[in-house]
Design a protein around this motif. Structure first.
Motif, PDB file in Angstrom:
ATOM      1  N   TYR A  41       7.955  -1.270   0.467  1.00 18.51           N
ATOM      2  CA  TYR A  41       7.915  -2.677   0.840  1.00 18.51           C
ATOM      3  C   TYR A  41       7.182  -2.902   2.171  1.00 18.51           C
ATOM      4  O   TYR A  41       6.929  -4.053   2.546  1.00 18.51           O
ATOM      5  N   LEU A  42       6.874  -1.827   2.883  1.00 11.36           N
ATOM      6  CA  LEU A  42       6.204  -1.972   4.167  1.00 11.36           C
ATOM      7  C   LEU A  42       4.754  -2.425   3.966  1.00 11.36           C
ATOM      8  O   LEU A  42       4.134  -2.118   2.950  1.00 11.36           O
ATOM      9  N   PRO A  43       4.187  -3.131   4.941  1.00 10.35           N
ATOM     10  CA  PRO A  43       2.749  -3.437   4.891  1.00 10.35           C
ATOM     11  C   PRO A  43       1.944  -2.148   4.778  1.00 10.35           C
ATOM     12  O   PRO A  43       2.349  -1.109   5.314  1.00 10.35           O
ATOM     13  N   ARG A  44       0.820  -2.200   4.084  1.00 14.85           N
ATOM     14  CA  ARG A  44       0.070  -0.986   3.764  1.00 14.85           C
ATOM     15  C   ARG A  44      -0.308  -0.194   5.019  1.00 14.85           C
ATOM     16  O   ARG A  44      -0.174   1.041   5.042  1.00 14.85           O
ATOM     17  N   LYS A  45      -0.779  -0.877   6.053  1.00 15.72           N
ATOM     18  CA  LYS A  45      -1.191  -0.178   7.265  1.00 15.72           C
ATOM     19  C   LYS A  45      -0.022   0.534   7.922  1.00 15.72           C
ATOM     20  O   LYS A  45      -0.131   1.690   8.345  1.00 15.72           O
ATOM     21  N   LEU A  46       1.113  -0.132   7.981  1.00 14.00           N
ATOM     22  CA  LEU A  46       2.295   0.474   8.585  1.00 14.00           C
ATOM     23  C   LEU A  46       2.806   1.625   7.723  1.00 14.00           C
ATOM     24  O   LEU A  46       3.207   2.680   8.243  1.00 14.00           O
ATOM     25  N   LEU A  47       2.774   1.455   6.403  1.00 13.13           N
ATOM     26  CA  LEU A  47       3.228   2.519   5.507  1.00 13.13           C
ATOM     27  C   LEU A  47       2.376   3.771   5.692  1.00 13.13           C
ATOM     28  O   LEU A  47       2.904   4.890   5.766  1.00 13.13           O
ATOM     29  N   HIS A  48       1.063   3.610   5.744  1.00 17.18           N
ATOM     30  CA  HIS A  48       0.175   4.755   5.926  1.00 17.18           C
ATOM     31  C   HIS A  48       0.481   5.479   7.236  1.00 17.18           C
ATOM     32  O   HIS A  48       0.531   6.715   7.279  1.00 17.18           O
ATOM     33  N   ALA A  49       0.694   4.708   8.311  1.00 18.31           N
ATOM     34  CA  ALA A  49       0.997   5.313   9.608  1.00 18.31           C
ATOM     35  C   ALA A  49       2.326   6.043   9.581  1.00 18.31           C
ATOM     36  O   ALA A  49       2.465   7.153  10.124  1.00 18.31           O
ATOM     37  N   VAL A  50       3.327   5.465   8.941  1.00 12.80           N
ATOM     38  CA  VAL A  50       4.650   6.092   8.855  1.00 12.80           C
ATOM     39  C   VAL A  50       4.594   7.395   8.068  1.00 12.80           C
ATOM     40  O   VAL A  50       5.151   8.419   8.467  1.00 12.80           O
ATOM     41  N   LEU A  51       3.895   7.378   6.925  1.00 10.60           N
ATOM     42  CA  LEU A  51       3.792   8.590   6.099  1.00 10.60           C
ATOM     43  C   LEU A  51       3.099   9.707   6.860  1.00 10.60           C
ATOM     44  O   LEU A  51       3.466  10.885   6.736  1.00 10.60           O
ATOM     45  N   LYS A  52       2.098   9.359   7.651  1.00 11.64           N
ATOM     46  CA  LYS A  52       1.402  10.384   8.418  1.00 11.64           C
ATOM     47  C   LYS A  52       2.297  10.959   9.504  1.00 11.64           C
ATOM     48  O   LYS A  52       2.333  12.161   9.735  1.00 11.64           O
ATOM     49  N   ARG A  53       3.074  10.096  10.125  1.00  6.27           N
ATOM     50  CA  ARG A  53       4.008  10.574  11.142  1.00  6.27           C
ATOM     51  C   ARG A  53       5.085  11.432  10.529  1.00  6.27           C
ATOM     52  O   ARG A  53       5.520  12.426  11.104  1.00  6.27           O
ATOM     53  N   MET A  54       5.543  11.108   9.320  1.00  6.99           N
ATOM     54  CA  MET A  54       6.583  11.876   8.659  1.00  6.99           C
ATOM     55  C   MET A  54       6.118  13.278   8.279  1.00  6.99           C
ATOM     56  O   MET A  54       6.912  14.209   8.154  1.00  6.99           O
ATOM     57  N   SER A  55       4.786  13.415   8.088  1.00  6.93           N
ATOM     58  CA  SER A  55       4.247  14.717   7.700  1.00  6.93           C
ATOM     59  C   SER A  55       4.061  15.647   8.876  1.00  6.93           C
ATOM     60  O   SER A  55       3.648  16.804   8.722  1.00  6.93           O
ATOM     61  N   ARG A  56       4.293  15.145  10.100  1.00  9.20           N
ATOM     62  CA  ARG A  56       4.085  15.954  11.291  1.00  9.20           C
ATOM     63  C   ARG A  56       4.961  17.193  11.251  1.00  9.20           C
ATOM     64  O   ARG A  56       6.144  17.140  10.936  1.00  9.20           O
ATOM     65  N   LYS A  57       4.359  18.302  11.620  1.00  6.41           N
ATOM     66  CA  LYS A  57       5.100  19.566  11.680  1.00  6.41           C
ATOM     67  C   LYS A  57       5.749  19.689  13.036  1.00  6.41           C
ATOM     68  O   LYS A  57       5.111  19.627  14.068  1.00  6.41           O
ATOM     69  N   ILE A  58       7.026  19.846  13.038  1.00  8.67           N
ATOM     70  CA  ILE A  58       7.782  19.970  14.298  1.00  8.67           C
ATOM     71  C   ILE A  58       7.948  21.448  14.648  1.00  8.67           C
ATOM     72  O   ILE A  58       8.382  22.216  13.824  1.00  8.67           O
TER      73      ILE A  58
END
Length: 390
Positions: free
Chosen positions: A373-390
Motif C-alpha cells: 500500500y506504500l507509494p511506489r518510491k517509498l516502497l522501493h526505498a524501504v525494500l532496499k533498506r530491508m535488504s541491507r546486510k548487517i
C-alpha cells in the motif's frame, strides 16, 4: 572489451587505508588509492582497483580499472566534477608527482586517462594539498613537495625544509594557487591579492559558492588553527577571524560543506600528535565555531576522507586511528581503518524518517503484508533498506 561493470568483485569490505581519495556520486561512494601498514612495511593499495560503497545497502564492490592507470599513490588531491574524478599530485615510490589523471565514474568502464594540458605549466610535484571546484575549474592550494632551486623565487610562497645541492632540488611547503580548466585543458597561476595563508600542507579545504576555504595544516614551524578564504572570482585572499572559541590547531583533518553557509570540521591530529575525533560547525556568515556533538567521539581519524551525502550527512571513510608515524611500530596501535562513519549534521526529511522506521520495524510490527500500500518510491526505498546486510 567487456565493460568493467559486468565483472564486479564482491567483498565484505574494502581494505584498511589512509591517504586515499574518495568522491560521492548519487548514492555511491567511490574510493581509490592510499596505503596501509603490514607487519613489515607500509604498502600502497592496488592502483587498478576502485571500490564502490552503496550508501543505501551499505555494501562494497570492487571493480578493475583500465586505461592510463596512475601509479599506486597516497596523498593525491581528488575532486569530482561532471561525473568524473580528477586526481592531481600525490606521492608514489619515486616521491611526489605533478601528474593529473581523470576517470569517468558514471559510465561503468572505470578507464583512467592521463590529462595532458593544451596550455600552461602544471604546479611543481607535491602532495597533501587541497582543492576547490568552481564552474569548470579545479583550483589547487598548498602542499609539500620539491622544486628546482633556481625556481624558488620567494621565501614567502615556498618554505624550504631540506635541499640537495647535488640534485639542485629543494623540498618544502608552499602556499601557491594553481588552476586547471577542465574545458580548455589548461593550467594557469592567477595573481592573487590580499594576505595569503602561510605555506602549509595536510590542511583541509572546502568550497562554498564561489569561495574556497582552507583551515589548519602544518607548516615549517607550527600546526595552525587559522581559517582563510579565497574568492574564486576576484582571486582575493582574506583571513576569517572567528568571534568564538576555535578548534585546536591540527593537520590531516577534513572540512566539508554541509549547507549554504556552514562547514563541518572533523578529526585530524593536534600539535601534541594526538589523533582527534571532535567535530565543529563553522558559520561563515556569523564567523562562529560551534562544537558539534556526534556519536563517533571515540573513533579518532586522521588522513581520512569526508564527503557530503544526501541530507547533508558527512561520510567519513578510512584514515588512521593513531599517530601516523608510529603505526606499524607498536603492537597495541589501532592502525588504519576501513570503517565508514556517518555524521548527521542536519535534520532528516520526513520521507527518509518514514523509510528508515518502516525498514527497521516492519517485521516487529507485523505490517509486512501492508507494504504494497506504500507509494511506489517509498516502497522501493524501504525494500532496499530491508535488504541491507548487517
Amino acid at each position: 572489451m567487456d565493460s568493467a561493470v559486468e565483472n564486479p568483485c564482491e567483498e565484505a569490505a574494502t581494505p584498511h587505508r589512509s591517504g586515499h581519495t574518495a568522491a560521492v556520486e548519487g548514492n555511491t561512494l567511490f574510493v581509490w588509492g592510499g596505503y596501509m601498514s603490514t607487519a613489515d612495511n607500509e604498502v600502497f593499495l592496488p592502483n587498478d582497483e576502485i571500490w564502490l560503497y552503496d550508501l543505501k545497502s551499505a555494501e562494497w564492490e570492487m571493480y578493475r580499472m583500465s586505461g592510463e592507470v596512475p601509479p599506486p599513490m597516497s596523498g593525491v588531491c581528488g575532486s569530482a566534477l561532471g561525473g568524473c574524478l580528477y586526481i592531481f599530485g600525490g606521492c608514489d615510490d619515486n616521491g611526489q608527482t605533478n601528474e593529473l589523471y581523470c576517470v569517468n565514474l558514471l559510465d561503468g568502464n572505470y578507464s583512467w586517462r592521463k590529462v595532458r594540458a593544451e596550455t600552461g605549466t602544471p604546479p611543481s610535484p607535491r602532495d597533501k594539498l587541497c582543492c576547490w571546484v568552481f564552474n569548470n575549474w579545479v583550483t589547487y592550494f598548498g602542499g609539500y613537495g620539491h622544486k628546482k632551486l633556481d625556481d624558488v623565487w620567494d621565501d614567502n610562497s615556498f618554505n624550504m625544509d631540506t635541499a640537495s645541492l647535488e640534485l639542485d632540488v629543494g623540498w618544502g611547503w608552499n602556499n601557491e594557487v594553481h588552476v586547471f580548466d577542465t574545458v580548455l585543458s589548461s593550467w594557469t597561476e592567477p595573481n592573487t591579492c590580499g594576505r595569503a595563508p602561510s605555506p602549509r600542507a595536510a590542511h583541509a579545504g572546502a568550497t562554498l559558492g564561489h569561495k574556497g576555504y582552507v583551515h589548519g595544516g602544518r607548516g615549517m614551524y607550527t600546526t595552525t588553527c587559522d581559517i582563510h578564504c579565497l574568492d574564486l572570482k576576484s582571486w582575493t585572499w582574506s583571513e576569517v577571524v572567528p568571534v568564538s572559541t576555535v578548534p585546536a590547531g591540527r593537520s590531516w583533518h577534513s572540512l566539508t560543506t554541509v549547507s549554504e553557509s556552514t562547514l563541518f570540521l572533523f578529526g585530524g591530529i593536534n600539535v601534541d600528535c594526538k589523533p582527534m575525533s571532535d567535530g565543529w560547525i563553522f558559520d561563515v556568515e556569523m564567523k562562529k565555531w560551534s562544537k558539534f556533538k556526534h556519536r563517533n567521539k571515540n573513533q579518532p581519524r586522521l588522513w581520512h576522507t569526508a564527503s557530503q551525502t544526501m541530507y547533508s550527512d558527512v561520510l567519513v571513510f578510512g584514515g588512521c586511528c593513531d599517530y601516523i608515524h608510529l603505526v606499524g611500530t607498536f603492537e597495541n596501535l589501532t592502525g588504519h581503518s576501513n570503517h565508514a562513519l556517518v555524521i548527521q549534521t542536519q535534520p532528516y526529511p520526513l520521507f527518509w524518517i518514514c523509510e528508515d522506521y518502516i525498514a527497521k520495524n516492519v517485521k516487529n510490527c507485523k505490517i509486512q503484508n501492508q507494504l504494497s500500500y506504500l507509494p511506489r518510491k517509498l516502497l522501493h526505498a524501504v525494500l532496499k533498506r530491508m535488504s541491507r546486510k548487517i
